[in-house]
Motif scaffolding. Structure first.
Motif, PDB file in Angstrom:
ATOM      1  N   THR A   1      44.659  37.656  18.373  1.00 50.66           N
ATOM      2  CA  THR A   1      44.973  36.342  18.306  1.00 50.66           C
ATOM      3  C   THR A   1      45.953  36.070  19.760  1.00 50.66           C
ATOM      4  O   THR A   1      45.919  34.382  20.117  1.00 50.66           O
ATOM      5  CB  THR A   1      46.632  36.270  17.193  1.00 50.66           C
ATOM      6  OG1 THR A   1      46.349  37.737  16.355  1.00 50.66           O
ATOM      7  CG2 THR A   1      47.021  35.539  17.011  1.00 50.66           C
TER       8      THR A   1
ATOM      9  N   ASP B   1      50.502  31.806  22.199  1.00 48.21           N
ATOM     10  CA  ASP B   1      49.344  30.610  22.765  1.00 48.21           C
ATOM     11  C   ASP B   1      50.362  29.915  24.059  1.00 48.21           C
ATOM     12  O   ASP B   1      50.805  29.259  24.436  1.00 48.21           O
ATOM     13  CB  ASP B   1      49.601  29.363  21.747  1.00 48.21           C
ATOM     14  CG  ASP B   1      49.408  28.161  22.393  1.00 48.21           C
ATOM     15  OD1 ASP B   1      48.369  28.071  23.664  1.00 48.21           O
ATOM     16  OD2 ASP B   1      49.771  26.651  21.788  1.00 48.21           O
TER      17      ASP B   1
ATOM     18  N   GLU C   1      44.444  34.471  10.548  1.00 48.16           N
ATOM     19  CA  GLU C   1      44.949  34.036  11.932  1.00 48.16           C
ATOM     20  C   GLU C   1      45.691  32.778  12.183  1.00 48.16           C
ATOM     21  O   GLU C   1      46.664  32.532  12.587  1.00 48.16           O
ATOM     22  CB  GLU C   1      43.492  33.434  13.396  1.00 48.16           C
ATOM     23  CG  GLU C   1      43.008  35.429  13.024  1.00 48.16           C
ATOM     24  CD  GLU C   1      43.911  35.732  14.460  1.00 48.16           C
ATOM     25  OE1 GLU C   1      44.249  35.748  15.092  1.00 48.16           O
ATOM     26  OE2 GLU C   1      43.418  37.440  14.465  1.00 48.16           O
TER      27      GLU C   1
ATOM     28  N   LYS D   1      46.443  31.246  19.664  1.00 55.66           N
ATOM     29  CA  LYS D   1      47.165  31.344  18.724  1.00 55.66           C
ATOM     30  C   LYS D   1      48.583  31.230  19.066  1.00 55.66           C
ATOM     31  O   LYS D   1      48.520  32.374  19.561  1.00 55.66           O
ATOM     32  CB  LYS D   1      46.364  31.919  17.357  1.00 55.66           C
ATOM     33  CG  LYS D   1      45.008  31.265  17.731  1.00 55.66           C
ATOM     34  CD  LYS D   1      44.358  30.891  15.795  1.00 55.66           C
ATOM     35  CE  LYS D   1      43.166  30.252  15.352  1.00 55.66           C
ATOM     36  NZ  LYS D   1      43.348  28.377  16.042  1.00 55.66           N
ATOM     37  N   SER D   2      49.646  30.446  17.659  1.00 55.18           N
ATOM     38  CA  SER D   2      50.839  30.805  18.182  1.00 55.18           C
ATOM     39  C   SER D   2      50.379  32.592  17.530  1.00 55.18           C
ATOM     40  O   SER D   2      50.138  32.602  16.850  1.00 55.18           O
ATOM     41  CB  SER D   2      51.209  29.952  17.725  1.00 55.18           C
ATOM     42  OG  SER D   2      52.436  29.212  18.124  1.00 55.18           O
TER      43      SER D   2
ATOM     44  N   ASP E   1      49.176  31.030  13.370  1.00 56.53           N
ATOM     45  CA  ASP E   1      49.408  30.715  13.853  1.00 56.53           C
ATOM     46  C   ASP E   1      50.495  28.791  13.530  1.00 56.53           C
ATOM     47  O   ASP E   1      51.175  28.783  14.011  1.00 56.53           O
ATOM     48  CB  ASP E   1      47.342  29.553  14.411  1.00 56.53           C
ATOM     49  CG  ASP E   1      47.427  29.256  15.231  1.00 56.53           C
ATOM     50  OD1 ASP E   1      48.555  28.436  15.924  1.00 56.53           O
ATOM     51  OD2 ASP E   1      46.792  28.118  15.406  1.00 56.53           O
TER      52      ASP E   1
END
Lengths: 285, 147, 647
Positions: free
Chosen positions: A176, A185, A249, A181-182, A253
């Motif tokens: 991640t 991020d 994922e 990804k959030s 996200d």
């Protein structure tokens, strides 16, 4: 003779098929994200349109070193994917991919723009966070299979996931961060959160941004390839595992807000190292 | 080779990344512009993505009047966009300076500083009108060859 | 032939040192340094074809070596005692006094002196060290010639102190060669002490208060190491009746309690290699002129410590001690890497990174498998070359920009394109494949993978290492698109050493499979010879320029092929990029539009404000003082465990 054929096949698949597949998966990602937000979303081929458009744009640079760094990132990503398809050494593949990560940072740091600089620093911290976790996952694979070679994993009788469930979670955590990804991020700020504009990507534009995008396609394939190894015994199992992991994922996200880098480092290391320790001890005991 | 060039050309219109600059607007136009990005209008269907950086942008959407203080900023942003690029001016103020056009600190419409490709009138214009303006801009975008 | 080579490698530097100290003419001194360096390089290369061999001398050039060493040993300790008295340092006085007494007891009552000869053993391990000392060391000495001129020019000295400086620098080369070649633990002890003295002299060279204080600290901690070593020697003499290193390795595994003196030797090695909690002397040593830092405190002298551990390692295979050594090394690797993160002083970064890498080597020695030993040897070789390059680059940069802070090196490429590029290559050879350091790390991680605590520390440490190197390499390279780069003129004696080291770092990495078969395989055979129980097998097989094993594969030559093709295309990309339109940096549109004020935005009252950037140093997360405190506590505990575990 067979090995030369195998090598050529790995080369072709790694260099040409992988980015296409990676682009399609990225397109699917955007589509699914849009559906989760009750939108229609772009066509699946959208990432290719984006890359093609960027390739056709004017070259705009702060310095030529930037172009060089973007290019090295691409070469490193492609090399690591080719090595993956050649069923080479996992640790080595990981280090080759790190070349790309380092050059992305160096490229972003070569421009005195505050957005790009802060992005670069945050990217370094992201690398710092996921790298030990990935090395430990690979070490766990070694303890289980007795080798770092991918071929050793394919020789297994039963899926690795059953023996390394906690390490698989650690892998997910690390990926991640790697995929930016959030909630992690923080270095490139995709989507709407743009307090550092686009972070490491800010000062790359046109064809050079396209190069970074293509490199990202390669990385997606490498990452999903790593995930697929955990169900190496059947093709269907592999696909299901990869699909489920990637969906998870995307879901994470979309449902999480972004965290600070401090939270990222401490949480990832606390959770990751504990899970690793338990799983490694259960393997070696 | 020709096929690749054609693909690049046809991709341009399918992947317009837009940057939105509020050049002294009352925020009316900005709210309508952002509304385009919401699920209701979902412009990502057409590949439109809102970016925060001129270096990544293909389309510059500008709302509001230009004054002597921010005209440099507008010119800077325009200059940092790589070719080919288009500019869409939004709202009465962006078109001509609107009700503020006589004010001593106001330069006037966007086109006093940078070339504008499409004008979207209204105070504020509806999101549909803005999308229409962007689509018009896209046609110009497709026509512009690499300068 | 052997005796000639030994003479050149060991005695010649001492003679050269005398010449440097006595003849006050600069040209003569420079010539002496260059010629000595060249002879050392030739002699060390000639040694390659000769190993392994054993030889012993009763006299060299007509001088009775063994008795001279004994006498010198007492004189040296007496001198250290005098220094302790001069600096009013109680610790040094006690340590030196204790060593005098113990040494006297050992020599007078415990040993028989009928065989008064000095034995040397040249095997692949010592050969590796000799090559590093003679080649890298000589290069550093040559680089020092223009460096010291500049240095003294900055200090506005009326009387040059260079004779003294070069004398000690060259003495160190001879001492180190003797140290790695000798087979006698007591002679080893003498040379070990002599390196401490060299270190003291060279750290304190500038004579400032800080320099003096730090040199005294180095002497103090060094004496601790000396005491531990001497105690170990006494125990060995008592238990095994021999001080021959090869004998000790052979006898130690089967002798009861032999692990206690082994542990003492390890502690001595930790002091010399500045492992936590002894790292403070090495950081203090950074006040010295850069050639000192490069020669003593990164590439050669501190390697004496890891050499000692590696030398003794076959003697403690599969013991608790070995486990603790691995733990200790891995801990230092991680802890000092963490400390390096908070640093912006380039020399301190290099210092911490040196300690950290030495920790990694010690961890490999502790893991004590053939693969780990191979990793340790690779790390020693490549660390010496890359680190020497980086130190010399920092020295060159420092003299130009008058700062060691990496924050002052933003965009250094514009001012010093050659040095900045070499420094970036130096950094990249430290952290990225296909270069040798990374290959060593790869081997280390693969051989430690099943050791849970060690692999966890190695994984964390290696990520942290990447962080503090990458951010430095990043900020060196920013430069404008067209023009703007001022060409850099370096003196020949500055440029050639830098280029040689840089080329060496890259070329040796390419040759690593061949280095493996030429050095490491014979070394593992030697280990088997010394300790037949070990039954080591060569861990990797080399074919087509690849290092392979069942556990993994490192395709050196193919990766270099990718690198070369990639670089070729990369240069085209660079050339191509020259045609791009130059953009200013993104500053939310507020950038100043004049060429006179680049990287600025329009601030209050229409004044340009220059953008300021700085690295993250994570000082809130990792404050140096607090971390050092924790690290030292933990390291002391680990070291105690190690000694107790030896029992």
């Amino acid at each position: 003779m067979m090995s030369i054929l195998g090598f050529l096949l790995a080369l072709v698949v790694g260099v040409f098929v992988a980015p296409i597949l990676g682009g399609l998966i990225t397109g699917l990602d955007r589509r699914i994200t849009a559906r989760i937000q009750s939108r229609l979303g772009p066509p699946i081929l959208q990432p290719f349109y984006d890359v093609a458009k960027l390739l056709g744009k004017e070259k705009l640079l702060n310095n030529s070193w930037q172009a060089f760094c973007a290019y090295v990132y691409l070469v490193a990503a492609a090399t690591s994917v080719v090595l993956f398809f050649m069923q080479s050494d996992l640790l080595l593949i990981f280090f080759v991919q790190a070349v790309g990560a380092v050059f992305l940072v160096i490229g972003a740091m070569s421009v005195p723009s505050p957005y790009s600089q802060i992005g670069a620093q945050r990217e370094l911290i992201q690398v710092l966070t996921y790298e030990p976790l990935l090395v430990l996952v690979l070490a766990g694979i070694y303890v289980h299979t007795g080798t770092f070679k991918i071929s050793g994993i394919y020789a297994l009788e039963e899926p690795m996931l059953l023996k390394l469930p906690l390490l698989f979670l650690v892998l997910g955590y690390a990926l991640t961060i790697k995929l930016r990804k959030s909630p992690f991020d923080i270095s490139a700020s995709a989507h709407a959160h743009q307090e550092i504009v686009r972070g490491v990507y800010t000062e790359f534009s046109g064809p050079y941004l396209a190069i970074l995008e293509i490199a990202h396609f390669y990385e997606v394939i490498l990452i999903l390839g790593l995930v697929s190894l955990f169900w190496s015994t059947s093709f269907v199992g592999m696909l299901v595992l990869v699909a489920l992991t990637y969906l998870a994922e995307i879901l994470v996200d979309n449902v999480s807000s972004r965290m600070t880098w401090r939270w990222m480092v401490t949480s990832a290391w606390a959770v990751g190292l504990t899970l690793t320790l338990i799983n490694l001890l259960s393997l070696t005991m | 080779m020709q096929a690749i060039l054609d693909f690049i050309k046809s991709s341009r219109i399918k992947s317009p990344w837009l940057m939105h600059f509020d050049c002294g607007s009352c925020n009316g136009c900005d709210i309508e512009t952002l509304a385009c990005l919401t699920p209701v209008y979902d412009v990502e269907r057409f590949g439109i993505v809102n970016v925060g950086n001129p270096k990544h942008a293909d389309i510059l959407i500008v709302s509001g009047t230009v004054n002597h203080r921010n005209k440099k900023v507008l010119a800077n942003l325009y200059e940092q966009m790589p070719h080919p690029k288009v500019v869409v001016a939004i709202g009465a103020c962006g078109l001509s300076g609107g009700v503020f056009r006589e004010a001593p600190n106001v330069v006037g419409g966007i086109d006093k500083v940078i070339p504008v490709d499409a004008y979207v009138p209204g105070c504020p214009p509806k999101p549909e009108a803005i999308i229409d303006g962007v689509v018009l801009g896209l046609q110009k975008f497709a026509e512009k060859s690499l300068a | 032939m052997h005796s000639t080579l030994m003479f050149i490698l060991i005695v010649l530097p001492f003679l050269a040192a005398i010449a440097c100290a006595v003849v006050p003419v600069k040209q003569v001194r420079s010539a002496v340094v260059v010629v000595t360096g060249a002879l050392l390089v030739v002699a060390s290369l000639l040694l390659i074809g000769k190993v392994p061999f054993e030889t012993s001398f009763t006299s060299m050039a007509g001088l009775p070596l063994a008795s001279m060493t004994q006498l010198a040993d007492f004189l040296l300790l007496g001198f250290v005692l005098f220094l302790g008295w001069k600096h009013k340092h109680l610790g040094i006085k006690i340590l030196a006094g204790a060593q005098l007494v113990i040494l006297f007891a050992l020599e007078a009552f415990m040993m028989d002196h009928h065989a008064a000869s000095m034995a040397f053993v040249a095997d692949p391990l010592s050969l590796t060290l000799v090559l590093i000392i003679s080649i890298v060391g000589s290069i550093i000495c040559i680089h020092a010639i223009p460096y010291m001129d500049n240095h003294e020019h900055h200090l506005h000295l009326t009387i040059s102190r260079q004779p003294r400086f070069f004398a000690w620098l060259v003495v160190l080369l001879g001492t180190m060669n003797a140290l790695v070649l000798t087979n006698d633990l007591l002679a080893f002890y003498f040379f070990f002490e002599l390196t401490t003295l060299c270190s003291y002299m060279l750290i304190g060279h500038d004579g400032t208060e800080e320099a003096t204080n730090n040199s005294v600290r180095a002497l103090y901690l060094g004496s601790m190491g000396g005491l531990a070593l001497l105690l170990g020697a006494v125990f060995f003499q008592n238990m095994l009746g021999s001080l021959e290193i090869q004998e000790i390795i052979k006898l130690a595994p089967s002798a009861g309690y032999a692990m206690l003196p082994m542990a003492l030797l390890c502690v001595a090695a930790f002091v010399k290699s500045a492992q936590a909690p002894f790292q403070s002397w090495l950081l203090g040593a950074m006040v010295a002129p850069t050639p000192t830092s490069a020669l003593l405190h990164s590439s050669t002298m501190v390697k004496a410590g890891v050499y000692l551990v590696l030398r003794m390692a076959p003697g403690f295979v599969d013991t608790t001690l070995s486990t603790y050594v691995a733990l200790f090394g891995a801990f230092t690797f991680l802890a000092t890497a963490l400390l390096a993160v908070s640093q912006s002083n380039a020399k301190r970064i290099l210092a911490y990174s040196t300690v950290s890498n030495l920790g990694l080597i010690i961890a490999c020695a502790g893991i004590n498998t053939p693969a780990a030993t191979a990793a340790a040897l690779f790390l020693i070789i490549f660390h010496a070359v890359s680190k020497a390059l980086l130190f010399l680059c920092v020295g060159t940069i420092e003299q130009r920009i008058e700062s060691r802070d990496i924050e002052d090196m933003h965009g250094l490429f514009v001012r010093m394109p050659v040095t900045a590029s070499l420094a970036v290559i130096g950094v990249l050879t430290m952290i990225l494949p296909p270069f040798g350091m990374l290959m060593g790390k790869w081997m280390a991680i693969e051989s430690a993978a099943a050791n849970v605590p060690v692999i966890m520390m190695l994984a964390l440490g290696s990520a942290i290492t990447l962080l503090y190197w990458a951010r430095w390499a990043g900020l060196l390279m920013s430069h404008p698109l067209q023009g703007g780069v001022t060409p850099e003129v370096q003196p020949k004696l500055t440029k050639y050493p830098l280029v040689a080291l840089c080329g060496g770092a890259v070329l040796l990495s390419l040759l690593s499979p061949w280095i493996y078969s030429a050095l490491i395989v014979p070394m593992i055979d030697m280990v088997n010879l010394a300790n037949p129980q070990a039954m080591f097998e060569a861990p990797y097989v080399t074919s087509k320029g690849m290092l392979g094993a069942d556990s993994g594969v490192f395709p050196v030559a193919p990766l270099f092929l990718v690198l070369i093709v990639g670089m070729f295309l990369g240069l085209r990309v660079l050339k191509n990029a020259q045609g791009a339109r130059e953009a200013s940096i993104y500053l939310a549109g507020a950038q100043s539009r004049t060429a006179q004020t680049p990287d600025s935005f329009v601030g209050p009252v229409n004044q340009p404000v220059k953008v300021a950037n700085a690295n993250y140093y994570l000082t809130r997360l990792l404050p140096e003082g607090k971390v050092t405190c924790w690290v030292n506590t933990a390291a002391v505990l680990l070291a105690l465990l190690l000694v107790v575990g030896g029992l």
